[in-house]
Write an enzyme that holds these catalytic residues in place. Structure first.
Site, PDB file in Angstrom:
ATOM      1  N   HIS A   1      33.209  39.140  74.674  1.00 18.47           N
ATOM      2  CA  HIS A   1      34.593  38.711  74.375  1.00 18.47           C
ATOM      3  C   HIS A   1      35.514  39.914  74.575  1.00 18.47           C
ATOM      4  O   HIS A   1      35.608  40.783  73.703  1.00 18.47           O
ATOM      5  CB  HIS A   1      34.697  38.195  72.936  1.00 18.47           C
ATOM      6  CG  HIS A   1      36.040  37.610  72.613  1.00 18.47           C
ATOM      7  ND1 HIS A   1      36.196  36.422  71.938  1.00 18.47           N
ATOM      8  CD2 HIS A   1      37.310  38.040  72.875  1.00 18.47           C
ATOM      9  CE1 HIS A   1      37.478  36.141  71.802  1.00 18.47           C
ATOM     10  NE2 HIS A   1      38.180  37.123  72.357  1.00 18.47           N
TER      11      HIS A   1
ATOM     12  N   HIS B   1      39.421  41.386  76.197  1.00 16.19           N
ATOM     13  CA  HIS B   1      40.739  41.239  76.820  1.00 16.19           C
ATOM     14  C   HIS B   1      41.024  42.509  77.623  1.00 16.19           C
ATOM     15  O   HIS B   1      41.090  43.596  77.041  1.00 16.19           O
ATOM     16  CB  HIS B   1      41.836  41.056  75.766  1.00 16.19           C
ATOM     17  CG  HIS B   1      41.645  39.828  74.934  1.00 16.19           C
ATOM     18  ND1 HIS B   1      42.202  38.610  75.273  1.00 16.19           N
ATOM     19  CD2 HIS B   1      40.943  39.619  73.798  1.00 16.19           C
ATOM     20  CE1 HIS B   1      41.859  37.712  74.365  1.00 16.19           C
ATOM     21  NE2 HIS B   1      41.084  38.285  73.459  1.00 16.19           N
TER      22      HIS B   1
ATOM     23  N   ASN C   1      43.770  34.925  78.750  1.00 21.66           N
ATOM     24  CA  ASN C   1      45.120  34.715  78.200  1.00 21.66           C
ATOM     25  C   ASN C   1      46.126  35.707  78.765  1.00 21.66           C
ATOM     26  O   ASN C   1      46.789  36.445  78.044  1.00 21.66           O
ATOM     27  CB  ASN C   1      45.116  34.741  76.661  1.00 21.66           C
ATOM     28  CG  ASN C   1      44.624  36.053  76.078  1.00 21.66           C
ATOM     29  OD1 ASN C   1      43.841  36.771  76.703  1.00 21.66           O
ATOM     30  ND2 ASN C   1      45.081  36.374  74.880  1.00 21.66           N
TER      31      ASN C   1
ATOM     32  N   LYS D   1      37.832  28.923  77.922  1.00 21.30           N
ATOM     33  CA  LYS D   1      38.320  29.331  76.599  1.00 21.30           C
ATOM     34  C   LYS D   1      39.264  28.281  76.049  1.00 21.30           C
ATOM     35  O   LYS D   1      40.213  27.879  76.713  1.00 21.30           O
ATOM     36  CB  LYS D   1      39.040  30.672  76.714  1.00 21.30           C
ATOM     37  CG  LYS D   1      39.581  31.212  75.393  1.00 21.30           C
ATOM     38  CD  LYS D   1      38.462  31.699  74.494  1.00 21.30           C
ATOM     39  CE  LYS D   1      38.960  32.121  73.115  1.00 21.30           C
ATOM     40  NZ  LYS D   1      39.553  33.453  73.096  1.00 21.30           N
TER      41      LYS D   1
ATOM     42  N   HIS E   1      38.557  29.638  70.145  1.00 25.13           N
ATOM     43  CA  HIS E   1      39.340  30.335  69.121  1.00 25.13           C
ATOM     44  C   HIS E   1      39.469  29.345  67.978  1.00 25.13           C
ATOM     45  O   HIS E   1      40.216  28.372  68.076  1.00 25.13           O
ATOM     46  CB  HIS E   1      40.716  30.761  69.645  1.00 25.13           C
ATOM     47  CG  HIS E   1      41.500  31.543  68.636  1.00 25.13           C
ATOM     48  ND1 HIS E   1      41.756  32.891  68.756  1.00 25.13           N
ATOM     49  CD2 HIS E   1      42.031  31.171  67.448  1.00 25.13           C
ATOM     50  CE1 HIS E   1      42.414  33.313  67.684  1.00 25.13           C
ATOM     51  NE2 HIS E   1      42.605  32.281  66.878  1.00 25.13           N
TER      52      HIS E   1
ATOM     53  N   HIS F   1      34.736  35.334  67.510  1.00 27.50           N
ATOM     54  CA  HIS F   1      35.202  36.220  66.427  1.00 27.50           C
ATOM     55  C   HIS F   1      35.210  35.535  65.061  1.00 27.50           C
ATOM     56  O   HIS F   1      36.262  35.372  64.450  1.00 27.50           O
ATOM     57  CB  HIS F   1      36.560  36.838  66.741  1.00 27.50           C
ATOM     58  CG  HIS F   1      37.577  35.909  67.382  1.00 27.50           C
ATOM     59  ND1 HIS F   1      37.912  34.684  66.862  1.00 27.50           N
ATOM     60  CD2 HIS F   1      38.315  36.042  68.516  1.00 27.50           C
ATOM     61  CE1 HIS F   1      38.816  34.114  67.629  1.00 27.50           C
ATOM     62  NE2 HIS F   1      39.071  34.904  68.637  1.00 27.50           N
TER      63      HIS F   1
ATOM     64  N   ASP G   1      36.399  41.496  71.200  1.00 25.27           N
ATOM     65  CA  ASP G   1      37.788  41.018  71.117  1.00 25.27           C
ATOM     66  C   ASP G   1      38.752  42.199  71.232  1.00 25.27           C
ATOM     67  O   ASP G   1      39.869  42.144  70.690  1.00 25.27           O
ATOM     68  CB  ASP G   1      38.044  40.224  69.830  1.00 25.27           C
ATOM     69  CG  ASP G   1      39.289  39.352  69.942  1.00 25.27           C
ATOM     70  OD1 ASP G   1      39.772  39.139  71.075  1.00 25.27           O
ATOM     71  OD2 ASP G   1      39.783  38.886  68.903  1.00 25.27           O
TER      72      ASP G   1
HETATM   73  O1  DOR Z   1      44.123  39.490  67.668  1.00 21.53           O
HETATM   74  C1  DOR Z   1      44.010  38.872  68.710  1.00 21.53           C
HETATM   75  N1  DOR Z   1      44.488  39.358  69.882  1.00 21.53           N
HETATM   76  N2  DOR Z   1      43.414  37.676  68.675  1.00 21.53           N
HETATM   77  C2  DOR Z   1      43.388  36.884  69.745  1.00 21.53           C
HETATM   78  O2  DOR Z   1      42.872  35.812  69.631  1.00 21.53           O
HETATM   79  C3  DOR Z   1      44.040  37.291  71.010  1.00 21.53           C
HETATM   80  C4  DOR Z   1      44.157  38.743  71.111  1.00 21.53           C
HETATM   81  C5  DOR Z   1      45.099  39.201  72.215  1.00 21.53           C
HETATM   82  O3  DOR Z   1      44.982  38.696  73.336  1.00 21.53           O
HETATM   83  O4  DOR Z   1      45.923  40.083  71.955  1.00 21.53           O
HETATM   84 ZN    ZN Z   2      40.164  37.292  71.903  1.00 22.97          ZN
END
Ligand code: DOR
Ligand code: ZN
Length: 350
Positions: free
Chosen positions: A16, A18, A44, A102, A139, A177, A250
């Site tokens: 997971h 980003h 995202n 997702k 999520h 998460h 995450d």
């Molecule tokens: O804290 C978070 N940040 N939770 C998420 O689900 C998305 C992530 C983000 O993309 O910044």
């Molecule tokens: Zn995430």
């Protein structure tokens, strides 16, 4: 158990992650590539990665930004919307590049405004994912404004996730998460098709760490940190050796200006020391011998991918986390900035 000074394990994967895009992505991808063989890349972006064509193009940009000599493999995901079709799922599968989709309930978190408003309508898409072998990454928070932010995960389990898991027994689901005792119990009691990722921040911090003695915006993430008893349940699940709990950082970088302001973004950046944070949590629980399963075996097994054969070594060697790292034209404040970590990852074997 007395602590060893070195620990060598199969190279881990991050299930997971980003990475963002453009210059920000180019600044952070090396942190993950230094540690992990593969990572599930969250979709995202703005605009979100909703099609296979977009996922393939994003994968090319990720590969182009990789530091030379790293065999890091991005596993792509599609962002589900109310418009996603079963045909798109088939295309995603055929591409060989997309591992999962997702599910962001619309409005649940960063860049989730295009997410799903009605799970019922996505029935044909979930059925196609089950048939094609694409995992559904969830999520798990309701977005009803009347529901307290600390209760949103529990409510999602009862109202959305439990019915979904029951209705699509052939669909592999990752409850991303997880943050609560209820989520841990739900995954433990669920079928073999249900797993969960656990982040380093939810293993190491409770909500007091974020809110007592001053507000610490860099620990603000979604789902939000919970009470100590929930953190303890997550640690227990992570170190238990249960094969359906595995590593997913995450790690979510935001520019410092987006965190230190009147309405700060959700997201904790942990990629700079991800494996070291997990080692710290496992060592605190006297369970370092369980780290390899959690970090390097169980996720691959669940996704039906081969385990990594390369190995990495962690050494007990205190170091101080820098105050910040570059993020495109600006900076990101890393989790644990200025504090000491007991474990250091030596250069990964290639
Ligand atoms: O804290 C978070 N940040 N939770 C998420 O689900 C998305 C992530 C983000 O993309 O910044
Ligand atoms: Zn995430």
């Amino acid at each position: 158990m007395s602590l060893p000074d070195e620990l060598t394990i199969a190279q881990p994967d991050d299930w997971h992650l980003h990475l963002r895009d453009g210059a920000a992505m180019a600044s952070v991808i090396g942190h993950s590539a230094r540690q992990f063989a593969r990572a599930i890349i969250m979709p995202n972006l703005r605009p979100p990665v909703t099609t296979t064509v977009a996922a393939l193009a994003y994968r090319e940009r990720l590969r182009a930004a990789l530091p030379a000599g790293h065999g890091f493999e991005p596993l792509m995901t599609l962002y589900l919307t109310d418009q996603t079709t079963a045909a798109e799922i088939a295309t995603a599968r055929t591409s060989g590049a997309v591992a999962a989709c997702k599910l962001y309930p619309a409005g649940a978190t960063t860049n989730s405004q295009d997410g799903v408003t009605d799970l019922e309508r996505l029935g044909p898409v979930f059925a196609a994912m089950g048939e094609q072998g694409l995992a559904l990454l969830v999520h798990g928070e309701v977005t009803d404004p009347d529901v307290d932010i600390f209760d949103r995960e529990d409510r999602f389990i009862d109202e959305r996730l439990a019915p979904l898991v029951e209705r699509f027994p052939g669909l592999r689901v990752v409850f991303e998460h997880v943050t609560t005792t209820a989520a841990v119990a739900f995954v433990r009691g669920g079928p073999a098709t249900l797993a969960a990722t656990i982040t380093p921040h939810h293993l190491l911090y409770n909500r007091n760490a974020m809110l007592v003695g001053g507000i610490r915006p860099h620990l603000y993430c979604l789902p939000v940190l919970k009470r100590e008893r929930h953190r303890l349940a997550l640690v227990e699940a992570a170190v238990s050796g249960h094969p359906r709990f595995f590593l997913g950082t995450d790690s979510a970088p935001h520019p410092v200006e987006g965190k230190e302001c009147g309405c700060g973004c959700a997201g904790a950046f942990s990629a700079h020391a991800a494996l070291e944070f997990y080692a710290q949590a496992f060592a605190q629980a006297d369970a370092l011998d369980r780290l390899e399963g959690f970090a390097s075996h169980f996720g691959a097994d669940f996704y039906g991918l081969p385990r990594n054969t390369a190995r990495v070594t962690l050494r007990r060697e205190p170091w101080e986390i820098p105050p910040d790292y570059p993020l495109g034209p600006t900076r990101v404040i890393p989790m644990g900035a200025g504090t000491r970590l007991d474990w250091r990852l030596l250069a990964a074997a290639q």
